[in-house]
Design a protein around this motif. Structure first.
Motif, PDB file in Angstrom:
ATOM      1  N   HIS A  19     -87.914 -84.161 -54.333  1.00  0.00           N
ATOM      2  CA  HIS A  19     -87.435 -84.251 -55.720  1.00  0.00           C
ATOM      3  C   HIS A  19     -88.225 -85.363 -56.406  1.00  0.00           C
ATOM      4  O   HIS A  19     -87.875 -86.537 -56.313  1.00  0.00           O
ATOM      5  CB  HIS A  19     -85.929 -84.529 -55.735  1.00  0.00           C
ATOM      6  CG  HIS A  19     -85.293 -84.329 -57.080  1.00  0.00           C
ATOM      7  ND1 HIS A  19     -83.967 -83.960 -57.239  1.00  0.00           N
ATOM      8  CD2 HIS A  19     -85.779 -84.442 -58.342  1.00  0.00           C
ATOM      9  CE1 HIS A  19     -83.689 -83.858 -58.515  1.00  0.00           C
ATOM     10  NE2 HIS A  19     -84.770 -84.154 -59.220  1.00  0.00           N
ATOM     11  N   HIS A  52     -89.356 -81.352 -64.604  1.00  0.00           N
ATOM     12  CA  HIS A  52     -88.280 -80.719 -65.373  1.00  0.00           C
ATOM     13  C   HIS A  52     -88.797 -79.487 -66.114  1.00  0.00           C
ATOM     14  O   HIS A  52     -89.896 -79.509 -66.675  1.00  0.00           O
ATOM     15  CB  HIS A  52     -87.754 -81.681 -66.455  1.00  0.00           C
ATOM     16  CG  HIS A  52     -86.968 -82.827 -65.927  1.00  0.00           C
ATOM     17  ND1 HIS A  52     -85.746 -82.677 -65.311  1.00  0.00           N
ATOM     18  CD2 HIS A  52     -87.199 -84.165 -65.945  1.00  0.00           C
ATOM     19  CE1 HIS A  52     -85.271 -83.873 -64.973  1.00  0.00           C
ATOM     20  NE2 HIS A  52     -86.138 -84.794 -65.338  1.00  0.00           N
ATOM     21  N   GLU A 106     -87.750 -78.324 -61.299  1.00  0.00           N
ATOM     22  CA  GLU A 106     -86.307 -78.529 -61.483  1.00  0.00           C
ATOM     23  C   GLU A 106     -85.913 -77.840 -62.780  1.00  0.00           C
ATOM     24  O   GLU A 106     -86.232 -78.305 -63.878  1.00  0.00           O
ATOM     25  CB  GLU A 106     -85.939 -80.025 -61.559  1.00  0.00           C
ATOM     26  CG  GLU A 106     -84.429 -80.229 -61.773  1.00  0.00           C
ATOM     27  CD  GLU A 106     -83.990 -81.695 -61.773  1.00  0.00           C
ATOM     28  OE1 GLU A 106     -84.861 -82.591 -61.781  1.00  0.00           O
ATOM     29  OE2 GLU A 106     -82.762 -81.930 -61.799  1.00  0.00           O
ATOM     30  N   GLY A 132     -81.037 -78.118 -61.683  1.00  0.00           N
ATOM     31  CA  GLY A 132     -80.482 -79.382 -62.173  1.00  0.00           C
ATOM     32  C   GLY A 132     -79.475 -79.096 -63.274  1.00  0.00           C
ATOM     33  O   GLY A 132     -79.832 -78.583 -64.339  1.00  0.00           O
ATOM     34  N   HIS A 134     -77.496 -80.527 -66.009  1.00  0.00           N
ATOM     35  CA  HIS A 134     -77.540 -81.771 -66.789  1.00  0.00           C
ATOM     36  C   HIS A 134     -76.698 -81.682 -68.058  1.00  0.00           C
ATOM     37  O   HIS A 134     -76.456 -82.692 -68.704  1.00  0.00           O
ATOM     38  CB  HIS A 134     -78.980 -82.095 -67.208  1.00  0.00           C
ATOM     39  CG  HIS A 134     -79.956 -82.189 -66.064  1.00  0.00           C
ATOM     40  ND1 HIS A 134     -81.094 -81.433 -65.997  1.00  0.00           N
ATOM     41  CD2 HIS A 134     -79.939 -82.945 -64.938  1.00  0.00           C
ATOM     42  CE1 HIS A 134     -81.764 -81.723 -64.882  1.00  0.00           C
ATOM     43  NE2 HIS A 134     -81.081 -82.626 -64.223  1.00  0.00           N
ATOM     44  N   HIS A 182     -78.487 -83.021 -57.020  1.00  0.00           N
ATOM     45  CA  HIS A 182     -77.471 -84.055 -57.327  1.00  0.00           C
ATOM     46  C   HIS A 182     -76.083 -83.493 -57.686  1.00  0.00           C
ATOM     47  O   HIS A 182     -75.650 -83.547 -58.825  1.00  0.00           O
ATOM     48  CB  HIS A 182     -77.967 -84.989 -58.438  1.00  0.00           C
ATOM     49  CG  HIS A 182     -78.718 -84.321 -59.589  1.00  0.00           C
ATOM     50  ND1 HIS A 182     -78.165 -83.354 -60.385  1.00  0.00           N
ATOM     51  CD2 HIS A 182     -79.963 -84.519 -60.068  1.00  0.00           C
ATOM     52  CE1 HIS A 182     -79.044 -82.985 -61.300  1.00  0.00           C
ATOM     53  NE2 HIS A 182     -80.150 -83.677 -61.130  1.00  0.00           N
ATOM     54  N   TYR A 185     -73.497 -85.330 -60.065  1.00  0.00           N
ATOM     55  CA  TYR A 185     -74.288 -86.136 -61.002  1.00  0.00           C
ATOM     56  C   TYR A 185     -73.459 -86.670 -62.167  1.00  0.00           C
ATOM     57  O   TYR A 185     -73.805 -87.657 -62.800  1.00  0.00           O
ATOM     58  CB  TYR A 185     -75.433 -85.265 -61.529  1.00  0.00           C
ATOM     59  CG  TYR A 185     -76.638 -86.008 -62.038  1.00  0.00           C
ATOM     60  CD1 TYR A 185     -77.000 -87.264 -61.544  1.00  0.00           C
ATOM     61  CD2 TYR A 185     -77.468 -85.435 -63.006  1.00  0.00           C
ATOM     62  CE1 TYR A 185     -78.131 -87.922 -62.005  1.00  0.00           C
ATOM     63  CE2 TYR A 185     -78.601 -86.083 -63.469  1.00  0.00           C
ATOM     64  CZ  TYR A 185     -78.920 -87.325 -62.966  1.00  0.00           C
ATOM     65  OH  TYR A 185     -80.045 -87.971 -63.421  1.00  0.00           O
ATOM     66  N   ASP A 257     -85.686 -88.286 -56.495  1.00  0.00           N
ATOM     67  CA  ASP A 257     -85.621 -88.091 -57.951  1.00  0.00           C
ATOM     68  C   ASP A 257     -86.474 -89.155 -58.638  1.00  0.00           C
ATOM     69  O   ASP A 257     -86.124 -89.661 -59.705  1.00  0.00           O
ATOM     70  CB  ASP A 257     -84.165 -88.179 -58.444  1.00  0.00           C
ATOM     71  CG  ASP A 257     -83.875 -87.205 -59.574  1.00  0.00           C
ATOM     72  OD1 ASP A 257     -84.832 -86.763 -60.223  1.00  0.00           O
ATOM     73  OD2 ASP A 257     -82.688 -86.903 -59.806  1.00  0.00           O
TER      74      ASP A 257
HETATM   75 ZN   LIG Z   1     -81.795 -83.625 -62.417  1.00  0.00          ZN
END
Ligand SMILES: [Zn+2]
Ligand SMILES: [Zn+2]
Length: 284
Positions: A19, A52, A106, A132, A134, A182, A185, A257
């Motif tokens: 990551h 990302h 991701e 991910g 988010h 995660h 998160y 990360d």
């Molecule tokens: Zn992330």
């Protein structure tokens, strides 16, 4: 570069970091080459870049970009192509020096991205696809500017956690991802916002989450970034990691990360105890 993490060799050589954000991610610093140099210095055997790819058309944030040589371009396959090419070149360059370099991404999850992801996979042969999560209701809960707005839309912490885990379950059941990144998160700002009750918020949903992960062969990562944010645990917490393993969920990948080269392999000596001993290609 972020804070003062020294790039020094890990006591456990041969680990893999799955990551990693190079400067194609708009919130990261350091070129792919600089990350690879740092990985070699740390004694890692493998590094998987996971820039990302945020493309939620409804997002109220400002993340739907890929940075190419410092210029922001829309998150579209034709722009991601520059990243994929750069990672593949890095593998050719660094593999003879003892570092395997993998091509990952991701994907920023949003409801409806189930159609976008297969299309993206048609364009590129990724070694590894991270999911991910988010955003909730199109607002980011893991960035300083937006988390309050995101959390305050929910009546209480329980409602927020419920909404979050619904997304996790849908994402896992899509079967499109190798790993859910995660897993808890929300605690990044949730602990500040809701207090320590946040640590238990997963409990009502976790069995269903584990079932979804197991059924779809989606794994969890051990993400060490929480430690750099003043949280004395990983994403997810060791308690969740152990429960996941017990439930038969695969927990295989270490992820720093890293958003800067000096964060690569962060805390991996300790974290490696939580994953199976070998993931990366053997060098001998
Ligand atoms: Zn992330
Ligand atoms: Zn990340």
């Amino acid at each position: 570069m972020s804070d003062n993490y020294e790039i020094k060799p890990l006591n456990l050589p041969g680990l893999a970091d799955y990551h990693v954000h190079p400067d194609f991610s708009i919130d990261a610093v350091g070129s792919i080459n600089e990350f690879c140099e740092a990985a070699l210095e740390r004694g890692l055997a493998e590094i998987c870049f996971t820039t990302h790819y945020d493309s939620n058309p409804q997002s109220d944030g400002n993340a739907n970009f890929i940075s190419i040589k410092g210029v922001r371009k829309p998150a579209k396959p034709e722009n991601l192509a520059y990243y994929v090419e750069a990672v593949q070149k890095a593998h050719e360059k660094f593999y003879p020096a003892g570092l395997s370099v993998k091509t990952g991404v991701e994907i920023g999850w949003y409801p409806g991205c189930e159609e976008m992801v297969p299309d993206l996979k048609k364009h590129f042969k990724f070694d590894f696809v991270l999911c991910g999560i988010h955003e909730l209701n199109n607002t980011c809960f893991c960035c300083r500017e937006h988390y309050k707005k995101c959390f305050e839309r929910f009546e209480n912490m329980e409602k927020m956690a419920e909404a979050y885990f619904r997304e996790v379950i849908t994402a896992a059941r899509s079967g499109l991802f190798d790993v859910i990144a995660h897993l808890d998160y929300y605690k990044k700002y949730g602990l500040k916002h809701y207090g320590s009750e946040m640590n238990k918020a997963y409990e009502p949903y976790i069995d269903e989450v584990f079932a979804a992960l197991k059924d779809s062969s989606t794994a969890l990562e051990v993400n060490t970034a929480a430690l750099r944010k003043g949280i004395s645990d990983y994403y997810p917490s060791v308690k969740i990691i152990n429960a996941a393993k017990k439930a038969g969920v695969e927990v295989s990948y270490l992820g720093s990360d890293a958003h800067a080269p000096n964060e690569i392999g962060y805390d991996f000596e300790a974290a490696s105890a939580l994953v199976p001993p070998q993931l990366c290609e053997s060098e001998d």
